[in-house]
Design a protein around this motif. Structure first.
Motif, PDB file in Angstrom:
ATOM      1  N   ASP A 363       0.948  -1.232   0.098  1.00 24.86           N
ATOM      2  CA  ASP A 363      -0.144   0.058  -0.018  1.00 24.86           C
ATOM      3  C   ASP A 363       0.986   1.280  -0.001  1.00 24.86           C
ATOM      4  O   ASP A 363       0.262   2.345   0.125  1.00 24.86           O
ATOM      5  N   GLN A 364       2.248   1.215  -0.001  1.00 23.03           N
ATOM      6  CA  GLN A 364       3.124   2.364  -0.108  1.00 23.03           C
ATOM      7  C   GLN A 364       2.725   3.036  -1.413  1.00 23.03           C
ATOM      8  O   GLN A 364       2.691   2.514  -2.525  1.00 23.03           O
ATOM      9  N   THR A 365       2.926   4.367  -1.090  1.00 21.63           N
ATOM     10  CA  THR A 365       2.625   5.366  -2.223  1.00 21.63           C
ATOM     11  C   THR A 365       4.249   6.146  -2.540  1.00 21.63           C
ATOM     12  O   THR A 365       4.768   6.264  -1.608  1.00 21.63           O
ATOM     13  N   HIS A 451      -5.102   1.093  -7.018  1.00 21.80           N
ATOM     14  CA  HIS A 451      -4.438   1.455  -5.790  1.00 21.80           C
ATOM     15  C   HIS A 451      -4.229   2.968  -5.691  1.00 21.80           C
ATOM     16  O   HIS A 451      -4.649   3.818  -6.585  1.00 21.80           O
ATOM     17  N   LYS A 452      -4.149   3.186  -4.516  1.00 20.95           N
ATOM     18  CA  LYS A 452      -3.967   4.470  -4.214  1.00 20.95           C
ATOM     19  C   LYS A 452      -3.065   5.645  -4.818  1.00 20.95           C
ATOM     20  O   LYS A 452      -3.190   6.753  -5.059  1.00 20.95           O
ATOM     21  N   ASP A 453      -2.003   4.844  -5.232  1.00 18.39           N
ATOM     22  CA  ASP A 453      -0.868   5.748  -5.701  1.00 18.39           C
ATOM     23  C   ASP A 453      -0.931   6.088  -7.179  1.00 18.39           C
ATOM     24  O   ASP A 453      -0.235   6.842  -7.837  1.00 18.39           O
ATOM     25  N   HIS A 454      -1.992   5.348  -7.826  1.00 19.73           N
ATOM     26  CA  HIS A 454      -2.273   5.442  -9.116  1.00 19.73           C
ATOM     27  C   HIS A 454      -2.517   6.840  -9.335  1.00 19.73           C
ATOM     28  O   HIS A 454      -2.107   7.392 -10.257  1.00 19.73           O
ATOM     29  N   LYS A 455      -3.485   7.464  -8.684  1.00 14.95           N
ATOM     30  CA  LYS A 455      -3.986   8.793  -9.070  1.00 14.95           C
ATOM     31  C   LYS A 455      -2.637   9.658  -8.654  1.00 14.95           C
ATOM     32  O   LYS A 455      -2.179  10.772  -9.353  1.00 14.95           O
ATOM     33  N   TYR A 456      -1.812   9.521  -7.628  1.00  9.10           N
ATOM     34  CA  TYR A 456      -0.659  10.253  -7.376  1.00  9.10           C
ATOM     35  C   TYR A 456       0.170  10.062  -8.402  1.00  9.10           C
ATOM     36  O   TYR A 456       0.770  11.189  -8.778  1.00  9.10           O
ATOM     37  N   LEU A 457       0.363   8.817  -8.944  1.00  9.27           N
ATOM     38  CA  LEU A 457       1.418   8.828 -10.193  1.00  9.27           C
ATOM     39  C   LEU A 457       0.883   9.769 -11.331  1.00  9.27           C
ATOM     40  O   LEU A 457       1.878  10.209 -11.874  1.00  9.27           O
ATOM     41  N   SER A 458      -0.102   9.733 -11.540  1.00  8.86           N
ATOM     42  CA  SER A 458      -0.793  10.329 -12.929  1.00  8.86           C
ATOM     43  C   SER A 458      -0.271  11.859 -12.587  1.00  8.86           C
ATOM     44  O   SER A 458      -0.054  12.483 -13.560  1.00  8.86           O
ATOM     45  N   LYS A 459      -0.690  12.513 -11.401  1.00  5.95           N
ATOM     46  CA  LYS A 459      -0.435  13.709 -11.208  1.00  5.95           C
ATOM     47  C   LYS A 459       1.029  14.197 -11.183  1.00  5.95           C
ATOM     48  O   LYS A 459       1.529  14.990 -11.577  1.00  5.95           O
TER      49      LYS A 459
END
Lengths: 667, 275
Positions: A363-365, A451-459
């Motif tokens: 779950d790490q972002t 995944h929670k990180d998908h949104k962060y990675l896109s941004k």
């Protein structure tokens, strides 16, 4: 009926025989009586007979009365069983008188005999009637005339003694016949009754038989119908059974298919789940690997940044005396730019990435790190814009400064630098910025959308793109500016004013000829103006400055003359064909003649240089025309295309500006 | 030992990194492209027995950032242009890259060491670009070497870098004189030589002096030099350009011989590999 017929035949036969005998005896009797006292006896007997008849008549039953009404005369008795003359004893006088007796069926009649004649015929109504079925016959032996006397007596009457009579015969045979016949009649009647009963029974039986036959027929029909129905029923049952069996079979088959399909679905689902789990594991593995990749590349990058500081920058700065100093401070900053600042930025970033990967889990972002902490990457801009200057300065120092060259050789031999040239190190910050985008894109590819990180990675990717594009654009503007400044320094303006704005960009430069016989000149195409210069005595003289708002171009060598002008508003991008011959005449420009050059003579002959397809005309304010000659047709086409594109761009900018003005006025 | 900087250029997704890693490390990464090293170094042996160092720069990720790619091109001495045979757009992109290299280096393409590689030729079923077409195109451009490679099955990669090395060897004189000013002088000297051959000496002197002034933008030449020294310099540059032309003419048969020797060398190497 046959029996009755047979019996009636016997009776008729016996009656005929008896009648003939009886007639003989009657004749003899009449002769004796007439011989004694004829008149007196005959009258008395008549009176007695009348009285008796009246009494009997009253006492007769209703039935006999009715019979008597019907039978008024002897002629009405059509079928007598037996008849003849017998002697009947009178009731009160006790005399034996002659009477005519007739038996028909079960009734005994006796009539009076006609007087005068000897015909022996009965006359008038019957004097007496006996129902033989109710009478009994007894043989009497007390009378004088015995043994030839018998008594007829009704049994059902109230007065038994009243209704009886004694009958005798002349001869014994006749007596026997009558005495035997009378009970036989009863028997016969009984038999008749029995026969009637039998007939009735028989008819009943026949009826029953008919009914039975009808029933039988109906039963047969019913049976036939039943058989038909049975057949149909059997057929229906068969069909029903067939349908049932078919339905059972279909159900069975469907169940089997369902089971198979279900099994296949289960297998597919299990496979799918296995594949899904496998994909998830692979994705997670890949994700972790790319994150490790990001960390290791950042480590090596930061190591190289620090290496440059340790090997090159710090020793150059830390020289003590002026004699040992290799480079000045401005030269060091000129070559390395803001290298130390880059080291600071990326070492901080490395700490953050290291912290993320030390606490790595599913779950790490990591995208949020690039969203929040990459604003400092904008400071790569001065380094990138300075890189070209740095490269040139490095080349100059290497060629000019012996101490610096020795220093570089010593630094290159250091083990830590892996024998890399300094220029290989200096290029690395430029390589690093686009690399972040690649790494984050790979990481995004390995991260599931849930995944929670998908949104962060896109941004994060968007942000890194913005930074890199900003750096790229700054570099581009820097290049343009340096180019324009360099050109501006070289140009010498005597009479014509030439001004450059910060937005001026050089599009194309090259050698041209304004006429055929003249020497080569040089022309610059900027985004807002066209400059023609002449090179003379180490100087560049500006001879012509044409604003592109007033400019049009025309190519006379094409099949149809393509004119591109802002005034006419036509936009044609058409490369000319090289097959047409050059038009002969050219017109000289008065501006060119005023600049001090020799006057251009009109020439009607084509020279071998610049003939086919290597010229086009400039039209200034729809008045003046200048012919430009180029080295090769390709070069001419390229110049033509660039000028046309620039004119189109200016026109679109003007239109957009007018639209914006209109919008402002409307608002 | 000589060190040459090679830049691998091409459109996005043509396999530049796979090609470079295969050449340097000898392995192919199927599912994941490592980007650990931005600079790969490889020592190769030429047919003359010399050893040279190739520093290969991978430009993955910089396809859309043209100004930053410009900085790569300025720093490099040889170029590997990669397209994918499964993508026609990547071939069209090569022309832009080629024109851009000529513009940045300010030099005709025949003087720049360059090879064109069609990568991913193991994907034969999805091929959309055929070698005859590219052969004609590279001839038109003036590039001598065109090869179809596959990083996956290690096909023609060593040959590609061998051809590049040969070009580096043959065009070494141009690499030594890497300044743009000299190249500009040569270009303009050619033009004046061709077109103004019938002019008088005074026009030659004036044009040569103006050329030297334009060339001086890159070099810090003081204004105290005399015109005679400028004319001497121009004469020497013209003579060197003539010599360069002669050398380029003589290099052609050498190149063909070396190719044949390379092929024979490969044939010789095969039994050794089998043993």
């Amino acid at each position: 009926m046959i029996f009755l017929f047979k019996t009636s035949n016997k009776y008729f036969y016996l009656l005929g025989v008896g009648g003939s005998c009886f007639l003989g005896f009657v004749f003899l009797y009449f002769l004796k009586k007439s011989y004694n006292n004829k008149n007196n006896k005959f009258i008395e007997s008549d009176n007695n007979n009348k009285n008796n008849f009246e009494k009997e008549e009253k006492e007769m039953s209703q039935q006999l009365i009715e019979i008597r009404k019907k039978i008024n005369d002897y002629s009405k008795l059509k079928y007598p069983t037996k008849q003849g003359i017998l002697f009947k004893k009178s009731r009160y006088l006790k005399e034996w008188r002659n009477r005519f007796f007739v038996i028909e069926e079960d009734i005994l009649y006796y009539f009076d005999i006609e007087k005068g004649n000897n015909s022996n015929k009965p006359i008038g109504t019957p004097l007496g009637i006996f129902n033989l079925l109710n009478c009994s016959f007894t043989l009497i032996t007390n009378e004088k005339r015995s043994p030839l006397v018998f008594k007829i007596q009704e049994e059902n009457g109230t007065n038994k003694d009243y209704k009886n009579c004694l009958i005798s015969c002349e001869s014994a045979e006749e007596f026997n016949q009558w005495f035997q016949l009378l009970p036989q009649i009863k028997q016969t009647m009984d038999r008749k009754k029995d026969l009637v009963i039998k007939l009735q029974a028989l008819s009943r039986k026949k009826l029953q038989q008919k009914k039975y036959q009808q029933l039988k027929e109906s039963a047969l029909t019913i049976q036939r119908f039943y058989h038909l129905y049975e057949g149909e029923r059997k057929l229906a049952r068969f069909i029903f059974n067939v349908i049932k069996v078919q339905s059972y079979a279909r159900c069975f088959i469907d169940r089997m298919r369902y089971k198979k399909i279900k099994e296949e679905i289960m297998v597919i689902q299990s496979h799918f789940q296995v594949i899904k789990a496998k994909n998830r594991l692979e994705k997670e593995f890949m994700r972790r690997r790319i994150a490790q990749e990001l960390l290791s590349t950042e480590k090596s990058y930061v190591y190289n940044l620090k290496l440059i500081i340790d090997i090159f920058i710090r020793p150059l700065i830390n020289f003590n005396s002026i004699e040992q100093r290799v480079l000045s401070v401005s030269e060091i900053s000129g070559v390395f730019g803001n290298w130390e600042r880059l080291y600071k930025i990326n070492s901080d970033l490395l700490v953050l990435i290291q912290c993320k990967l030390d606490n790595w889990s599913i779950d790490q972002t990591i995208g949020d790190l690039f969203i929040e902490n990459t604003d400092s990457l904008f400071e790569y801009t001065p380094y990138v814009t300075n890189y070209d200057h740095s490269r040139k300065l490095l080349a100059k120092l290497t060629s000019g400064n012996t101490n610096f060259r020795n220093f570089l050789d010593a630094a290159q031999r250091d083990k830590r630098s892996k024998y890399l040239d300094i220029s290989s190190f200096l290029i690395q910050p430029i390589q690093r910025l686009p690399r972040y985008e690649l790494l984050l894109r790979d990481l995004l590819k390995s991260t599931s959308t849930l995944h929670k990180d998908h949104k962060y990675l896109s941004k994060g990717i968007v942000k890194i793109k913005e930074i890199t594009m900003y750096v790229n654009d700054q570099q581009k503007e820097r290049e343009n500016l340096s180019q324009v400044i360099q050109i501006q320094k070289e140009l010498i303006m005597d009479n014509i004013k030439l001004s450059f704005s910060s937005a001026t960009r050089l599009i194309r430069e090259g050698e041209i000829k304004v006429s055929k016989k003249k020497t080569w000149n040089y022309m610059y195409l900027f985004n807002s103006q066209l400059v023609i210069i002449q090179k003379k005595d180490d100087k560049k003289l500006v001879k012509e400055v044409i604003q592109l708002e007033q400019l049009g171009i025309r190519d006379d060598n094409s099949s149809s003359s393509n004119t591109i002008t802002n005034d006419s508003g036509t936009d044609l991008l058409n490369n000319s064909s090289n097959n047409l011959l050059l038009l002969s005449s050219t017109i000289s420009s008065p501006d060119l003649s005023s600049s001090g050059t020799n006057a251009i003579n009109t020439s009607s002959q084509a020279l071998p240089i610049g003939t086919i397809g290597n010229k086009f005309k400039l039209i200034i304010s729809s008045k003046t025309e200048i012919s430009l000659y180029f080295d090769t047709p390709e070069e001419k086409n390229n110049w033509f295309a660039d000028i046309a594109i620039t004119l189109n761009r200016l026109e679109t900018q003007k239109k957009n500006f007018e639209k914006s003005i209109n919008l402002q006025t409307i608002n | 030992m000589q060190t040459y900087k090679v830049v691998v250029l091409g459109a996005s997704g043509t396999g530049k990194t796979s090609l470079t890693v295969r050449f340097v490390n000898g392995d192919f990464v199927e599912t994941y492209d490592p980007t650990i090293e931005d600079l790969y170094r490889k020592v190769i042996e030429t047919n003359k027995g010399e050893h040279i160092m190739l520093e290969i720069m991978d430009t993955s990720g910089t396809e859309r950032y043209l100004a930053m790619r410009d900085l790569y091109i300025r720093n490099a001495q040889a170029f590997v242009l990669v397209y994918s045979i499964t993508s026609r757009v990547s071939l069209l992109e090569l022309e832009n890259i080629k024109n851009y290299i000529c513009q940045v280096k300010d030099r005709p393409i025949s003087q720049i060491p360059m090879v064109v590689l069609g990568n991913k030729c193991d994907l034969e079923d999805t091929r959309v670009v055929f070698p005859e077409e590219v052969e004609a195109l590279t001839k038109k451009w003036g590039i001598e070497d065109f090869l179809e490679t596959s990083a996956k099955i290690d096909m023609n990669i060593q040959s590609a870098y061998d051809c590049l090395t040969l070009q580096l060897m043959s065009k070494q004189s141009f690499l030594n004189g890497s300044s743009n000013g000299k190249d500009k002088k040569d270009k303009k000297e050619k033009k004046t030589h061709k077109k103004d051959s019938g002019s008088n000496n005074s026009s030659i002197n004036s044009s040569s002096s103006s050329l030297s002034v334009s060339g001086g933008s890159n070099l810090s030449i003081s204004s105290s030099c005399s015109s005679s020294s400028f004319s001497n310099l121009s004469n020497s540059t013209s003579s060197t350009s003539v010599n360069n032309l002669n050398q380029s003419q003589t290099n052609a048969p050498i190149r063909t011989k070396s190719k044949r020797s390379l092929k024979s060398a490969k044939v010789d190497k095969n039994p050794k590999g089998k043993c």
